[in-house]
Design a protein around this motif. Structure first.
Motif, PDB file in Angstrom:
ATOM      1  N   ARG A 195      22.193   5.679  14.111  1.00 54.74           N
ATOM      2  CA  ARG A 195      21.357   5.052  13.093  1.00 54.74           C
ATOM      3  C   ARG A 195      20.275   4.182  13.748  1.00 54.74           C
ATOM      4  NH1 ARG A 195      22.637   3.852   7.703  1.00 54.74           N
ATOM      5  NH2 ARG A 195      24.817   4.372   8.142  1.00 54.74           N
ATOM      6  N   GLY A 196      20.653   3.478  14.813  1.00 55.11           N
ATOM      7  CA  GLY A 196      19.682   2.654  15.534  1.00 55.11           C
ATOM      8  C   GLY A 196      18.578   3.486  16.160  1.00 55.11           C
ATOM      9  N   ALA A 197      18.949   4.649  16.682  1.00 53.39           N
ATOM     10  CA  ALA A 197      17.940   5.534  17.277  1.00 53.39           C
ATOM     11  C   ALA A 197      16.957   6.029  16.225  1.00 53.39           C
ATOM     12  CB  ALA A 197      18.624   6.704  17.967  1.00 53.39           C
ATOM     13  N   LEU A 198      17.450   6.273  15.015  1.00 59.30           N
ATOM     14  CA  LEU A 198      16.565   6.739  13.947  1.00 59.30           C
ATOM     15  C   LEU A 198      15.662   5.635  13.422  1.00 59.30           C
ATOM     16  CD1 LEU A 198      18.664   9.189  11.732  1.00 59.30           C
ATOM     17  CD2 LEU A 198      16.880   9.718  13.386  1.00 59.30           C
ATOM     18  N   ARG A 199      16.131   4.401  13.456  1.00 61.13           N
ATOM     19  CA  ARG A 199      15.309   3.286  12.965  1.00 61.13           C
ATOM     20  C   ARG A 199      13.994   3.201  13.729  1.00 61.13           C
ATOM     21  NH1 ARG A 199      20.238  -0.026  12.995  1.00 61.13           N
ATOM     22  NH2 ARG A 199      21.062  -0.134  10.877  1.00 61.13           N
ATOM     23  N   ARG A 200      14.020   3.534  15.001  1.00 58.64           N
ATOM     24  CA  ARG A 200      12.797   3.513  15.790  1.00 58.64           C
ATOM     25  C   ARG A 200      11.762   4.475  15.232  1.00 58.64           C
ATOM     26  NH1 ARG A 200      10.363   6.607  19.249  1.00 58.64           N
ATOM     27  NH2 ARG A 200      12.049   8.137  19.330  1.00 58.64           N
ATOM     28  N   ARG A 201      12.225   5.555  14.608  1.00 58.36           N
ATOM     29  CA  ARG A 201      11.320   6.593  14.131  1.00 58.36           C
ATOM     30  C   ARG A 201      10.833   6.342  12.710  1.00 58.36           C
ATOM     31  NH1 ARG A 201      14.446  12.066  14.901  1.00 58.36           N
ATOM     32  NH2 ARG A 201      12.391  12.873  14.293  1.00 58.36           N
ATOM     33  N   MET A 202      11.241   5.220  12.106  1.00 60.78           N
ATOM     34  CA  MET A 202      10.843   4.883  10.737  1.00 60.78           C
ATOM     35  C   MET A 202      10.326   3.453  10.706  1.00 60.78           C
ATOM     36  SD  MET A 202      13.932   6.592   8.490  1.00 60.78           S
ATOM     37  CE  MET A 202      15.268   5.707   9.297  1.00 60.78           C
ATOM     38  N   GLN A 203       9.107   3.257  10.229  1.00 63.54           N
ATOM     39  CA  GLN A 203       8.509   1.930  10.218  1.00 63.54           C
ATOM     40  C   GLN A 203       7.813   1.669   8.887  1.00 63.54           C
ATOM     41  OE1 GLN A 203       8.690  -0.535  12.593  1.00 63.54           O
ATOM     42  NE2 GLN A 203      10.135   0.800  13.679  1.00 63.54           N
ATOM     43  N   MET A 204       7.449   0.398   8.676  1.00 64.03           N
ATOM     44  CA  MET A 204       6.848   0.001   7.402  1.00 64.03           C
ATOM     45  C   MET A 204       5.662  -0.922   7.645  1.00 64.03           C
ATOM     46  SD  MET A 204       8.838  -1.526   4.093  1.00 64.03           S
ATOM     47  CE  MET A 204       8.085  -1.463   2.453  1.00 64.03           C
ATOM     48  N   VAL A 205       4.620  -0.746   6.851  1.00 60.56           N
ATOM     49  CA  VAL A 205       3.479  -1.671   6.803  1.00 60.56           C
ATOM     50  C   VAL A 205       3.514  -2.332   5.436  1.00 60.56           C
ATOM     51  CG1 VAL A 205       0.973  -1.910   6.857  1.00 60.56           C
ATOM     52  CG2 VAL A 205       2.103  -0.273   8.392  1.00 60.56           C
ATOM     53  N   PHE A 206       3.596  -3.656   5.426  1.00 57.18           N
ATOM     54  CA  PHE A 206       3.774  -4.388   4.181  1.00 57.18           C
ATOM     55  C   PHE A 206       2.436  -4.700   3.514  1.00 57.18           C
ATOM     56  CE2 PHE A 206       7.503  -5.170   6.761  1.00 57.18           C
ATOM     57  CZ  PHE A 206       8.537  -5.002   5.863  1.00 57.18           C
ATOM     58  N   GLN A 207       2.538  -5.131   2.267  1.00 61.71           N
ATOM     59  CA  GLN A 207       1.355  -5.399   1.455  1.00 61.71           C
ATOM     60  C   GLN A 207       0.537  -6.566   1.978  1.00 61.71           C
ATOM     61  OE1 GLN A 207       2.303  -6.155  -2.641  1.00 61.71           O
ATOM     62  NE2 GLN A 207       0.223  -6.650  -3.214  1.00 61.71           N
ATOM     63  N   ASP A 208       1.195  -7.646   2.339  1.00 55.22           N
ATOM     64  CA  ASP A 208       0.498  -8.890   2.647  1.00 55.22           C
ATOM     65  C   ASP A 208       0.448  -9.123   4.153  1.00 55.22           C
ATOM     66  OD1 ASP A 208      -0.623 -11.358   2.761  1.00 55.22           O
ATOM     67  OD2 ASP A 208       0.912 -12.388   1.582  1.00 55.22           O
ATOM     68  N   PRO A 209      -0.709  -8.942   4.787  1.00 59.84           N
ATOM     69  CA  PRO A 209      -0.792  -9.158   6.234  1.00 59.84           C
ATOM     70  C   PRO A 209      -0.670 -10.621   6.620  1.00 59.84           C
ATOM     71  CG  PRO A 209      -2.979  -8.754   5.339  1.00 59.84           C
ATOM     72  CD  PRO A 209      -2.001  -8.533   4.210  1.00 59.84           C
ATOM     73  N   TYR A 210      -0.811 -11.522   5.643  1.00 63.79           N
ATOM     74  CA  TYR A 210      -0.706 -12.945   5.936  1.00 63.79           C
ATOM     75  C   TYR A 210       0.749 -13.367   6.159  1.00 63.79           C
ATOM     76  CZ  TYR A 210      -5.515 -13.054   4.280  1.00 63.79           C
ATOM     77  OH  TYR A 210      -6.855 -12.805   4.117  1.00 63.79           O
ATOM     78  N   SER A 211       1.654 -12.821   5.358  1.00 60.11           N
ATOM     79  CA  SER A 211       3.051 -13.225   5.454  1.00 60.11           C
ATOM     80  C   SER A 211       3.902 -12.307   6.330  1.00 60.11           C
ATOM     81  CB  SER A 211       3.677 -13.293   4.054  1.00 60.11           C
ATOM     82  OG  SER A 211       3.646 -12.030   3.434  1.00 60.11           O
ATOM     83  N   SER A 212       3.391 -11.139   6.691  1.00 62.38           N
ATOM     84  CA  SER A 212       4.197 -10.198   7.478  1.00 62.38           C
ATOM     85  C   SER A 212       4.122 -10.468   8.971  1.00 62.38           C
ATOM     86  CB  SER A 212       3.764  -8.756   7.183  1.00 62.38           C
ATOM     87  OG  SER A 212       2.427  -8.534   7.594  1.00 62.38           O
ATOM     88  N   LEU A 213       3.241 -11.379   9.392  1.00 63.73           N
ATOM     89  CA  LEU A 213       3.135 -11.745  10.797  1.00 63.73           C
ATOM     90  C   LEU A 213       3.563 -13.191  10.985  1.00 63.73           C
ATOM     91  CD1 LEU A 213      -0.344 -10.145  11.603  1.00 63.73           C
ATOM     92  CD2 LEU A 213       1.888  -9.258  12.291  1.00 63.73           C
ATOM     93  N   ASP A 214       4.214 -13.493  12.111  1.00 61.78           N
ATOM     94  CA  ASP A 214       4.640 -14.852  12.437  1.00 61.78           C
ATOM     95  C   ASP A 214       3.418 -15.666  12.865  1.00 61.78           C
ATOM     96  OD1 ASP A 214       5.685 -17.195  13.546  1.00 61.78           O
ATOM     97  OD2 ASP A 214       7.417 -16.181  14.405  1.00 61.78           O
ATOM     98  N   PRO A 215       3.067 -16.732  12.122  1.00 59.89           N
ATOM     99  CA  PRO A 215       1.844 -17.476  12.443  1.00 59.89           C
ATOM    100  C   PRO A 215       1.915 -18.239  13.763  1.00 59.89           C
ATOM    101  CG  PRO A 215       3.110 -18.616  10.759  1.00 59.89           C
ATOM    102  CD  PRO A 215       3.773 -17.281  10.958  1.00 59.89           C
ATOM    103  N   ARG A 216       3.126 -18.420  14.323  1.00 59.56           N
ATOM    104  CA  ARG A 216       3.274 -19.242  15.528  1.00 59.56           C
ATOM    105  C   ARG A 216       3.224 -18.431  16.814  1.00 59.56           C
ATOM    106  NH1 ARG A 216       8.863 -21.495  13.440  1.00 59.56           N
ATOM    107  NH2 ARG A 216       8.917 -19.249  13.017  1.00 59.56           N
ATOM    108  N   ARG A 217       3.252 -17.114  16.713  1.00 57.28           N
ATOM    109  CA  ARG A 217       3.294 -16.271  17.901  1.00 57.28           C
ATOM    110  C   ARG A 217       2.004 -15.482  18.049  1.00 57.28           C
ATOM    111  NH1 ARG A 217       7.910 -12.306  17.259  1.00 57.28           N
ATOM    112  NH2 ARG A 217       7.362 -11.828  19.433  1.00 57.28           N
TER     113      ARG A 217
END
Length: 323
Positions: A86-108
């Protein structure tokens, strides 16, 4: 189109009462929905807010358990895989979220966030990750030196590009894009759409594109699935469904969508009333309480998805006379 990559069969998802809902009541968010995607194919998932679009995206990624049905990825049933596979398959599936402001860590820095996938999955040796991050940023139209910046130093469109680069870091085969341009200014929406279309073509991504914006779906997708209250009302090739919609709900959505071409404008269909609560859906066809063509028989039982003239075009409506 190539072979099927991922298929959700009879997907259902219910939530049990709590909070605003009475204890013990079940809310059916998604009911018996089947969606498949081939490699390199883009499928649009459209409907009003609360129709179950985002829930389906999360179900197909395995981020949320199914109440019924199954998900097959490259022929493997996700529910029966051990944790390693299951972990190997997770690498092959990704998501882009609606809000680019909240989907990124502002401190990094954005570079460190794009690098996360490379590190977690061990895709690139440590000494080569910086170069790979630079490649990924260039792939989405950013500069290598942007890796040292933090998210607040970017515009909304640039942040969404960073989010896309982060999703691409694991070399996915399947991408869920959940309203990826709705939080952006109109002036940059077209740029991000063009980027997604280019990446899909070049990388052979299967893409589930969640949106309420039919012109965007028309531009980007091969097929479209129309949802209402967690059920499929109509599905088929974009060119067919948006040219000659059969379901009254699809017609209403299209009539409200803006069009630049006078010949494409449709008479406005105004839906009566408000969408019913998923905690207490209507009997039979869930759309019947707002449908201008509803008859008594519509209350009897949910209509099955039945084929129409064009290959792959199916509609859940007993009123064949209005098609």
């Amino acid at each position: 189109m190539s072979e099927c990559l991922i298929r959700g069969e009879g997907m259902s998802r219910s939530f049990h009462g709590g909070g605003f809902f009475r204890r013990g009541r079940s809310i059916q968010a998604v009911s018996d929905v089947s969606i498949s995607l081939s490699r390199g194919e883009a499928v649009g998932l459209v409907g009003e807010s609360g129709s179950g679009k985002s829930t389906i995206g999360r179900l197909m990624l395995g981020l949320m358990p199914l109440s019924g049905g199954r998900i097959l990825f490259d022929g493997d049933d996700l529910a029966v895989l051990d944790e390693k596979r299951r972990g190997a398959l997770r690498r092959r599936m990704q998501m882009v979220f609606q809000d680019p402001y909240s989907s990124l860590d502002p401190r990094r820095t954005v570079g460190s966030q794009v690098e996360d996938g490379l590190s977690i999955h061990g895709i690139v040796p440590r000494g080569e990750r910086g170069a790979r991050v630079a490649e990924l940023l260039a792939q989405v139209g950013l500069e290598p030196h942007h890796a040292a910046r933090t998210p607040h130093q970017f515009s909304g469109g640039q942040r969404q590009r960073v989010a896309i680069a982060r999703a691409l870091a694991t070399n996915p085969d399947f991408l869920v894009a959940d309203e990826p341009v709705s939080a952006l200014d109109v002036s940059v929406q077209a740029q991000v759409m063009a980027l997604l279309a280019d990446l899909r073509s070049r990388l052979g991504l299967a893409m589930l594109f969640i949106s309420h914006d039919l012109p965007v779906v028309r531009h980007l997708c091969d097929r479209v699935v129309v949802l209402y209250l967690g059920r499929v009302m109509e599905e088929g090739p974009v060119s067919e469904v948006l040219r000659a919609p059969h379901h009254p709900y699809t017609r209403a959505l299209l009539s409200a969508a803006p069009s630049l071409h006078a010949e494409s404008r449709r008479e406005r269909v105004v839906l009566r009333g408000e969408p019913p609560s998923p905690a207490n859906p209507p009997s039979g066809c869930v759309f019947r309480t707002r449908c201008p063509h509803a008859i008594e028989a519509c209350a009897a039982q949910p209509p099955p998805l039945e084929p129409r003239e064009a290959p792959g075009h199916r509609v859940a409506c007993i009123r064949h006379d209005i098609g």
